[in-house]
Write an enzyme that holds these catalytic residues in place. Structure first.
Site, PDB file in Angstrom:
ATOM      1  N   ALA A 129      68.656  35.729 -71.366  1.00 39.05           N
ATOM      2  CA  ALA A 129      68.236  35.298 -70.316  1.00 39.05           C
ATOM      3  C   ALA A 129      67.544  34.059 -70.256  1.00 39.05           C
ATOM      4  CB  ALA A 129      67.151  36.364 -69.423  1.00 39.05           C
ATOM      5  N   ASN A 195      61.897  40.943 -74.751  1.00 39.66           N
ATOM      6  CA  ASN A 195      63.401  40.358 -75.063  1.00 39.66           C
ATOM      7  C   ASN A 195      63.431  38.688 -75.237  1.00 39.66           C
ATOM      8  OD1 ASN A 195      64.853  42.522 -75.208  1.00 39.66           O
ATOM      9  ND2 ASN A 195      64.795  42.635 -73.197  1.00 39.66           N
ATOM     10  N   HIS A 225      62.231  30.561 -66.584  1.00 40.19           N
ATOM     11  CA  HIS A 225      61.818  30.403 -67.940  1.00 40.19           C
ATOM     12  C   HIS A 225      61.797  29.037 -68.296  1.00 40.19           C
ATOM     13  CE1 HIS A 225      62.916  34.794 -68.386  1.00 40.19           C
ATOM     14  NE2 HIS A 225      63.965  34.442 -67.598  1.00 40.19           N
TER      15      HIS A 225
HETATM   16  N1  LIG Z   1      68.045  39.434 -74.072  1.00 42.33           N
HETATM   17  C1  LIG Z   1      67.674  39.447 -72.942  1.00 42.33           C
HETATM   18  O1  LIG Z   1      67.590  38.385 -72.188  1.00 42.33           O
HETATM   19  C2  LIG Z   1      67.957  40.789 -72.128  1.00 42.33           C
HETATM   20  C3  LIG Z   1      68.060  40.526 -70.572  1.00 42.33           C
HETATM   21  C4  LIG Z   1      68.257  41.732 -69.763  1.00 42.33           C
HETATM   22  C5  LIG Z   1      68.116  42.919 -70.471  1.00 42.33           C
HETATM   23  N2  LIG Z   1      68.033  43.118 -71.802  1.00 42.33           N
HETATM   24  C6  LIG Z   1      68.077  44.493 -72.529  1.00 42.33           C
HETATM   25  O2  LIG Z   1      69.416  44.986 -72.596  1.00 42.33           O
HETATM   26  C7  LIG Z   1      69.102  46.596 -72.368  1.00 42.33           C
HETATM   27  C8  LIG Z   1      70.072  47.106 -71.458  1.00 42.33           C
HETATM   28  O3  LIG Z   1      69.746  46.697 -70.384  1.00 42.33           O
HETATM   29  P1  LIG Z   1      70.371  47.041 -68.884  1.00 42.33           P
HETATM   30  O4  LIG Z   1      69.797  46.370 -67.706  1.00 42.33           O
HETATM   31  O5  LIG Z   1      71.714  47.227 -68.982  1.00 42.33           O
HETATM   32  O6  LIG Z   1      69.585  48.634 -68.990  1.00 42.33           O
HETATM   33  P2  LIG Z   1      70.175  50.024 -68.237  1.00 42.33           P
HETATM   34  O7  LIG Z   1      68.887  50.835 -68.150  1.00 42.33           O
HETATM   35  O8  LIG Z   1      70.715  49.532 -66.958  1.00 42.33           O
HETATM   36  O9  LIG Z   1      71.110  50.407 -69.151  1.00 42.33           O
HETATM   37  C9  LIG Z   1      70.803  51.138 -70.358  1.00 42.33           C
HETATM   38  C10 LIG Z   1      71.996  52.202 -70.730  1.00 42.33           C
HETATM   39  O10 LIG Z   1      71.955  52.572 -72.193  1.00 42.33           O
HETATM   40  C11 LIG Z   1      71.766  53.913 -72.234  1.00 42.33           C
HETATM   41  N3  LIG Z   1      71.030  54.397 -73.642  1.00 42.33           N
HETATM   42  C12 LIG Z   1      69.874  54.186 -73.508  1.00 42.33           C
HETATM   43  N4  LIG Z   1      69.367  54.623 -75.028  1.00 42.33           N
HETATM   44  C13 LIG Z   1      70.678  55.152 -75.444  1.00 42.33           C
HETATM   45  C14 LIG Z   1      71.033  55.720 -76.880  1.00 42.33           C
HETATM   46  N5  LIG Z   1      70.102  55.834 -77.696  1.00 42.33           N
HETATM   47  N6  LIG Z   1      72.372  56.053 -76.823  1.00 42.33           N
HETATM   48  C15 LIG Z   1      73.114  55.862 -75.951  1.00 42.33           C
HETATM   49  N7  LIG Z   1      73.056  55.079 -74.786  1.00 42.33           N
HETATM   50  C16 LIG Z   1      71.848  54.752 -74.605  1.00 42.33           C
HETATM   51  C17 LIG Z   1      71.244  54.587 -71.105  1.00 42.33           C
HETATM   52  O11 LIG Z   1      71.460  55.830 -70.668  1.00 42.33           O
HETATM   53  C18 LIG Z   1      71.728  53.448 -69.912  1.00 42.33           C
HETATM   54  O12 LIG Z   1      73.079  54.081 -69.508  1.00 42.33           O
HETATM   55  C19 LIG Z   1      67.808  46.628 -72.506  1.00 42.33           C
HETATM   56  O13 LIG Z   1      67.144  46.687 -73.889  1.00 42.33           O
HETATM   57  C20 LIG Z   1      67.195  45.204 -71.713  1.00 42.33           C
HETATM   58  O14 LIG Z   1      65.676  45.215 -72.288  1.00 42.33           O
HETATM   59  C21 LIG Z   1      67.870  41.999 -72.659  1.00 42.33           C
END
Ligand SMILES: NC(=O)c1ccc[n+]([C@@H]2O[C@H](COP(=O)([O-])OP(=O)(O)OC[C@H]3O[C@@H](n4cnc5c(N)ncnc54)[C@H](O)[C@@H]3O)[C@@H](O)[C@H]2O)c1
Length: 272
Positions: A129, A195, A225
């Site tokens: 992000a 993150n 940001h």
């Molecule tokens: N780097 C960045 O800037 C940034 C930005 C946004 C989100 N993220 C990260 O990305 C990740 C995903 O975000 P999202 O919005 O898709 O979340 P989300 O909640 O929509 O989806 C997460 C999915 O992962 C699955 N899951 C969780 N643990 C699991 C495991 N051990 N095995 C299999 N499946 C598993 C959940 O069931 C769900 O379907 C989060 O950790 C979030 O913090 C990072």
């Protein structure tokens, strides 16, 4: 030899998680030019969204590795990053991670580093992000003297965090600072922000020397940001104002696009 738009004829890309980020990534890559289809997903239950149609569904890391990926993209959460990514790296599979905040924990960072070295694989930490981390990481090579980050969100986005102790989020009429400190403290106290602060710390001055200010701003509709960096290279300011993913207001579109770009960077012969 048959011509192909990718470095290998059929890149075998797998994704961990089937939530908002994975969905946006799968749809974005499939709709790209040239299209790239993710072949396998590690999910707790078979995903229903059409973007996952035709993918092999794996239940655990062993199943995913048995499918034979040459690239794994983690989009599942900090626990999944900690528990599943080291096994992929140790098996020699390059990984791109969304849940960068997990690396704020020194033991997790050491673990993935050791696994990547063991497997001679590469862990790619996209800017997510934030953006701007390519310039920061390049500038670091000649020495940085200061890196500061200011993350501003509408008051409602800070509900359920320690920001509620810093001010009355419902009554704010002007921007209020809800946290000031190091990236290490910010990641520990505000895990939902980890993150961005962990990615910034990794690319720049590290978790202790990177300064973080978090702001609740009633005038905002989007998360912003702002990174300021100074060093031997000179100085830069990078600011993004992010729109959310339509399916998940907690996740920014730029974060999903950043993952998509990192995948293309891995498979394409030329990428800006
Ligand atoms: N780097 C960045 O800037 C940034 C930005 C946004 C989100 N993220 C990260 O990305 C990740 C995903 O975000 P999202 O919005 O898709 O979340 P989300 O909640 O929509 O989806 C997460 C999915 O992962 C699955 N899951 C969780 N643990 C699991 C495991 N051990 N095995 C299999 N499946 C598993 C959940 O069931 C769900 O379907 C989060 O950790 C979030 O913090 C990072």
């Amino acid at each position: 030899m048959q011509s192909t738009p990718f470095r290998t004829p059929s890149p075998r890309v797998a994704v961990i998680g089937a939530g908002a980020m994975a969905l946006a990534l799968a749809a974005g890559l499939a709709g790209g030019d040239p299209p790239l289809r993710i072949g396998a997903v590690l999910a707790r239950r078979p995903p229903a969204a059409p973007a996952f149609d035709g993918m092999a569904v794996c239940a655990d890391a062993a199943g995913l590795l048995a499918w034979g990926p040459d690239l794994v993209v983690e989009c599942a959460g900090h626990g999944a990053m900690r528990d599943l990514v080291p096994a992929c790296l140790a098996a020699g599979v390059d990984c791109i991670i969304a849940s960068v905040g997990a690396l704020a924990e020194p033991a997790v960072l050491a673990d993935v580093r050791a696994a990547a070295e063991r497997g001679r694989a590469r862990l790619v930490v996209p800017a997510g992000a934030l953006g701007g981390l390519d310039a920061l990481a390049a500038a670091r090579l000649a020495g940085l003297t200061a890196v500061t980050y200011r993350g501003s969100k509408p008051p409602a986005a800070w509900k359920g965090t320690p920001a509620e102790e810093a001010c009355d989020l419902d009554a704010l009429e002007r921007p209020a600072i809800v946290f000031e400190g190091s990236a290490a403290e910010a990641a520990a106290r505000f895990p939902r922000n980890a993150n961005v602060t962990a990615a910034l710390a990794l690319a720049g001055l590290g978790p202790e020397a990177t300064r973080v200010t978090l702001v609740a701003d009633p005038g905002l509709v989007a998360n912003t940001h702002r990174i300021e960096a100074e060093g031997a290279f000179g100085r830069f300011v990078f600011e993004t104002e992010n729109r959310a993913l339509p399916d998940n207001p907690r996740t920014s579109l730029l974060a999903a696009l950043s993952l998509q770009h990192a995948v293309l960077n891995h498979v394409a012969p030329l990428i800006p």
